[in-house]
Scaffold this active site. Structure first.
Site, PDB file in Angstrom:
ATOM      1  N   GLN A 220       0.838  -1.198   0.000  1.00  0.00           N
ATOM      2  CA  GLN A 220       0.000   0.000   0.000  1.00  0.00           C
ATOM      3  C   GLN A 220       0.867   1.240   0.000  1.00  0.00           C
ATOM      4  O   GLN A 220       1.766   1.396   0.824  1.00  0.00           O
ATOM      5  CB  GLN A 220      -0.908   0.001   1.228  1.00  0.00           C
ATOM      6  CG  GLN A 220      -1.943   1.116   1.207  1.00  0.00           C
ATOM      7  CD  GLN A 220      -2.919   1.009   2.366  1.00  0.00           C
ATOM      8  OE1 GLN A 220      -3.042  -0.031   2.997  1.00  0.00           O
ATOM      9  NE2 GLN A 220      -3.622   2.083   2.650  1.00  0.00           N
TER      10      GLN A 220
ATOM     11  N   SER B  80       4.543  -6.734   1.624  1.00  0.00           N
ATOM     12  CA  SER B  80       3.197  -6.761   2.205  1.00  0.00           C
ATOM     13  C   SER B  80       2.163  -7.143   1.140  1.00  0.00           C
ATOM     14  O   SER B  80       2.229  -8.231   0.571  1.00  0.00           O
ATOM     15  CB  SER B  80       2.880  -5.406   2.846  1.00  0.00           C
ATOM     16  OG  SER B  80       1.669  -5.447   3.557  1.00  0.00           O
ATOM     17  N   LEU B  81       1.226  -6.248   0.815  1.00  0.00           N
ATOM     18  CA  LEU B  81       0.218  -6.548  -0.193  1.00  0.00           C
ATOM     19  C   LEU B  81       0.834  -6.823  -1.558  1.00  0.00           C
ATOM     20  O   LEU B  81       0.197  -7.447  -2.414  1.00  0.00           O
ATOM     21  CB  LEU B  81      -0.786  -5.400  -0.299  1.00  0.00           C
ATOM     22  CG  LEU B  81      -1.850  -5.322   0.798  1.00  0.00           C
ATOM     23  CD1 LEU B  81      -2.653  -4.050   0.657  1.00  0.00           C
ATOM     24  CD2 LEU B  81      -2.769  -6.523   0.752  1.00  0.00           C
TER      25      LEU B  81
ATOM     26  N   ARG C 240      -9.559  -9.451   3.048  1.00  0.00           N
ATOM     27  CA  ARG C 240      -8.470  -9.222   4.012  1.00  0.00           C
ATOM     28  C   ARG C 240      -8.673  -7.891   4.727  1.00  0.00           C
ATOM     29  O   ARG C 240      -8.575  -7.802   5.959  1.00  0.00           O
ATOM     30  CB  ARG C 240      -7.125  -9.245   3.269  1.00  0.00           C
ATOM     31  CG  ARG C 240      -5.878  -9.036   4.130  1.00  0.00           C
ATOM     32  CD  ARG C 240      -4.683  -9.032   3.195  1.00  0.00           C
ATOM     33  NE  ARG C 240      -3.407  -8.968   3.872  1.00  0.00           N
ATOM     34  CZ  ARG C 240      -2.770  -7.852   4.209  1.00  0.00           C
ATOM     35  NH1 ARG C 240      -3.342  -6.679   3.936  1.00  0.00           N
ATOM     36  NH2 ARG C 240      -1.588  -7.884   4.805  1.00  0.00           N
TER      37      ARG C 240
ATOM     38  N   HIS D  84       0.302  -6.496  10.049  1.00  0.00           N
ATOM     39  CA  HIS D  84       1.501  -7.219  10.491  1.00  0.00           C
ATOM     40  C   HIS D  84       1.729  -7.085  11.998  1.00  0.00           C
ATOM     41  O   HIS D  84       2.837  -6.822  12.453  1.00  0.00           O
ATOM     42  CB  HIS D  84       2.739  -6.742   9.715  1.00  0.00           C
ATOM     43  CG  HIS D  84       2.527  -6.675   8.237  1.00  0.00           C
ATOM     44  ND1 HIS D  84       2.253  -7.792   7.492  1.00  0.00           N
ATOM     45  CD2 HIS D  84       2.513  -5.622   7.377  1.00  0.00           C
ATOM     46  CE1 HIS D  84       2.091  -7.425   6.219  1.00  0.00           C
ATOM     47  NE2 HIS D  84       2.231  -6.119   6.132  1.00  0.00           N
TER      48      HIS D  84
ATOM     49  N   GLN E  78       1.288 -13.799   7.284  1.00  0.00           N
ATOM     50  CA  GLN E  78       1.754 -12.445   6.949  1.00  0.00           C
ATOM     51  C   GLN E  78       0.972 -11.380   7.699  1.00  0.00           C
ATOM     52  O   GLN E  78       1.496 -10.314   8.028  1.00  0.00           O
ATOM     53  CB  GLN E  78       1.616 -12.227   5.431  1.00  0.00           C
ATOM     54  CG  GLN E  78       2.245 -10.932   4.928  1.00  0.00           C
ATOM     55  CD  GLN E  78       1.530 -10.392   3.708  1.00  0.00           C
ATOM     56  OE1 GLN E  78       0.393  -9.957   3.790  1.00  0.00           O
ATOM     57  NE2 GLN E  78       2.211 -10.417   2.573  1.00  0.00           N
TER      58      GLN E  78
END
Length: 306
Positions: free
Chosen positions: A11, A92-93, A117, A201, A250
């Protein structure tokens, strides 16, 4: 011969004008946005075109725009170049973007997973306020000592290890500020808040991860056509079970980005290509390795050079 590693951001703030110019210039990028819009049920191109930069940054579709532009830029790379990457990774994403581009996960399924999510994460924070702060100038072990000292590991977690001295902490808002203040007192050079909500996270996302795990059981994953280094284990997994496990964990484990970049550099990669609208990962990588790392939208005639 150059060996390319493709990197996909998570993001991040989208540059409206850059995005609009890419959509208008390249047919494949417009087609990818049309495809994504059909899956989402909302015209993402019109959203970008009709919104101010501030409105776009706060939109519930921001994460989906990040996924879409990364996939679109990878498709453009395929169209313009014969060179294929030897390995991929996403921050991440961005791990979802990598899975789509490695043909392990369907684009429509990635969109579905990101929507759910985010929903599960928001449900986990329904009665709490969250925050994510970047701590610059302190090593990981010093921050871990502070977390143990306050005994608030369940309220605050180390979310991202971006470089040896740039660490992101995530969790309950007051606890994050408390840890940040303690970090400042022992020598942190700079601390700033990320405009990311809900916080990711961290241990507050355990319940969200359980819900995501249930959904992932019904999503098909193929063996990736390129190795993908995952966030939580810094490993390249090929089985559907292992990929699902990594995506589940994750949510409440840190992104080990510094280790990922070191791992990739040891695989004889000679250049990193960041497929996003900014140069976030490119800038981070400079603190970790000497291998060139570039972002297309900050490089003149990028697609004609490779």
């Amino acid at each position: 011969m150059r060996l390319y590693a493709m990197l996909f951001p998570g993001q991040e703030k989208q540059k409206k004008n850059v995005l609009l110019s890419l959509i208008k210039k390249y047919k494949i990028i417009k087609q990818t946005f049309d495809e994504s819009s059909e899956y989402v049920g909302h015209n993402l191109y019109k959203l970008v075109d009709n919104s101010s930069q501030q409105e776009m940054d706060k939109s519930k579709y921001t994460k989906l725009i990040t996924l879409t532009i990364s996939v679109a830029m990878y498709r453009l790379w395929q169209q313009k170049n014969r060179n294929i990457p030897v390995i991929l990774s996403g921050h991440s994403l961005g791990e979802y973007s990598a899975l789509v581009c490695a043909e392990s996960l369907k684009f429509c399924d990635a969109i579905k997973l990101i929507i759910l999510r985010d929903k599960f994460m928001k449900e986990s924070m329904k009665h709490k306020l969250g925050a994510m702060n970047v701590i610059i100038g302190l090593k990981q072990f010093k921050i871990e000592k502070i977390l143990k000292k306050f005994n608030i590991i369940k309220e605050v977690s180390i979310a991202c290890i971006n470089t040896y001295n740039q660490i992101v902490i995530s969790g309950e808002k007051c606890a994050v500020y408390k840890v940040s203040s303690a970090c400042q007192k022992i020598g942190a050079k700079k601390i700033f808040r990320l405009s990311i909500n809900p916080p990711s996270h961290c241990m507050l996302m355990i319940e969200a991860s359980k819900k995501l795990s249930t959904i992932l059981k019904h999503i098909s994953f193929k063996i990736p056509i390129f190795p993908i280094v995952n966030n939580v284990d810094v490993k390249c997994e090929t089985s559907a079970h292992a990929i699902r496990s990594a995506l589940t964990r994750q949510l409440y484990n840190p992104v080990r980005w510094s280790e990922i970049i070191t791992y990739l550099s040891n695989k004889y990669v000679s250049m990193f290509i960041e497929l996003g609208l900014n140069n976030t990962l490119t800038n981070l990588n400079k603190s970790t390795i000497a291998i060139p790392s570039i972002s297309p939208n900050n490089t003149v005639n990028f697609y004609q050079r490779f």
